[in-house]
Design a protein around this motif. Structure first.
Motif, short mmCIF file in Angstrom:
data_model
loop_
_atom_site.label_atom_id
_atom_site.label_comp_id
_atom_site.label_asym_id
_atom_site.label_seq_id
_atom_site.Cartn_x
_atom_site.Cartn_y
_atom_site.Cartn_z
N PHE A 1 -8.11 0.03 -0.51
CA PHE A 1 -6.70 -0.08 -0.87
C PHE A 1 -6.55 -1.06 -2.02
O PHE A 1 -7.34 -1.97 -2.17
CB PHE A 1 -5.84 -0.48 0.34
CG PHE A 1 -6.27 -1.74 1.05
CD1 PHE A 1 -5.76 -2.97 0.67
CD2 PHE A 1 -7.17 -1.69 2.10
CE1 PHE A 1 -6.14 -4.13 1.32
CE2 PHE A 1 -7.56 -2.84 2.76
CZ PHE A 1 -7.05 -4.07 2.37
N ASP A 2 -5.51 -0.80 -2.82
CA ASP A 2 -5.26 -1.62 -4.00
C ASP A 2 -4.44 -2.86 -3.69
O ASP A 2 -4.58 -3.88 -4.35
CB ASP A 2 -4.55 -0.81 -5.09
CG ASP A 2 -5.43 0.31 -5.61
OD1 ASP A 2 -6.66 0.13 -5.69
OD2 ASP A 2 -4.88 1.37 -5.95
N SER A 3 -3.57 -2.74 -2.69
CA SER A 3 -2.73 -3.88 -2.35
C SER A 3 -2.53 -3.92 -0.84
O SER A 3 -2.62 -2.89 -0.17
CB SER A 3 -1.36 -3.77 -3.04
OG SER A 3 -0.60 -2.72 -2.48
N GLU A 4 -2.24 -5.09 -0.34
CA GLU A 4 -1.98 -5.24 1.08
C GLU A 4 -0.74 -4.44 1.47
O GLU A 4 -0.70 -3.81 2.52
CB GLU A 4 -1.80 -6.72 1.43
CG GLU A 4 -1.75 -6.99 2.90
CD GLU A 4 -1.70 -8.47 3.21
OE1 GLU A 4 -0.61 -8.94 3.59
OE2 GLU A 4 -2.74 -9.14 3.07
N GLU A 5 0.26 -4.44 0.61
CA GLU A 5 1.49 -3.69 0.88
C GLU A 5 1.19 -2.19 1.03
O GLU A 5 1.71 -1.52 1.92
CB GLU A 5 2.51 -3.93 -0.24
CG GLU A 5 3.91 -3.56 0.12
CD GLU A 5 4.47 -4.41 1.26
OE1 GLU A 5 5.22 -3.84 2.07
OE2 GLU A 5 4.17 -5.61 1.35
N GLY A 6 0.36 -1.67 0.15
CA GLY A 6 -0.03 -0.27 0.23
C GLY A 6 -0.80 0.04 1.51
O GLY A 6 -0.59 1.07 2.14
N ARG B 1 -1.26 -9.62 9.24
CA ARG B 1 0.00 -9.04 8.76
C ARG B 1 0.45 -7.91 9.69
O ARG B 1 1.62 -7.81 10.04
CB ARG B 1 -0.20 -8.54 7.33
CG ARG B 1 0.99 -7.82 6.76
CD ARG B 1 1.68 -8.68 5.71
NE ARG B 1 2.86 -8.04 5.21
CZ ARG B 1 2.94 -7.39 4.05
NH1 ARG B 1 1.89 -7.36 3.25
NH2 ARG B 1 4.06 -6.83 3.68
#
Length: 88
Positions: free
Chosen positions: A43-48, A71
């Motif tokens: 994944f590119d970001s934690e949000e993603g 998270r």
């Protein structure tokens, strides 16, 4: 991460998380969840990553990275508070 049989079915139908790959079966299955499947995805970001994992509901366990695990645990607690017993 670890997926329950239910989450595995959802992952296959939804195509989420994108790029998920099962890990080769360990010699000894996890004692608490012997029918769950371990795997990983990039994944590119934690949000993603959070968005991808929430699509699977409560049938996914994040193992690493620890920051993402923390998270997801916080999100789970917030959801439980929102959907807890309603005071009369």
């Amino acid at each position: 991460m670890r997926l329950s049989p239910t989450a595995l079915q959802s992952a296959l139908v939804l195509g989420r998380p994108r790029g998920w790959r099962p890990r080769p079966r360990p010699d000894a299955p996890h004692l608490d969840r012997p029918d769950w499947v371990e795997g990983s995805f990039r994944f590119d970001s934690e949000e993603g990553a959070v968005s991808e994992l929430l699509a699977l509901g409560g049938e996914v366990e994040v193992l690493l990275p620890l920051e993402l695990r923390d998270r997801m645990a916080g999100i789970g607690r917030a959801i439980a508070r929102l959907h807890g017993p309603v005071d009369p």
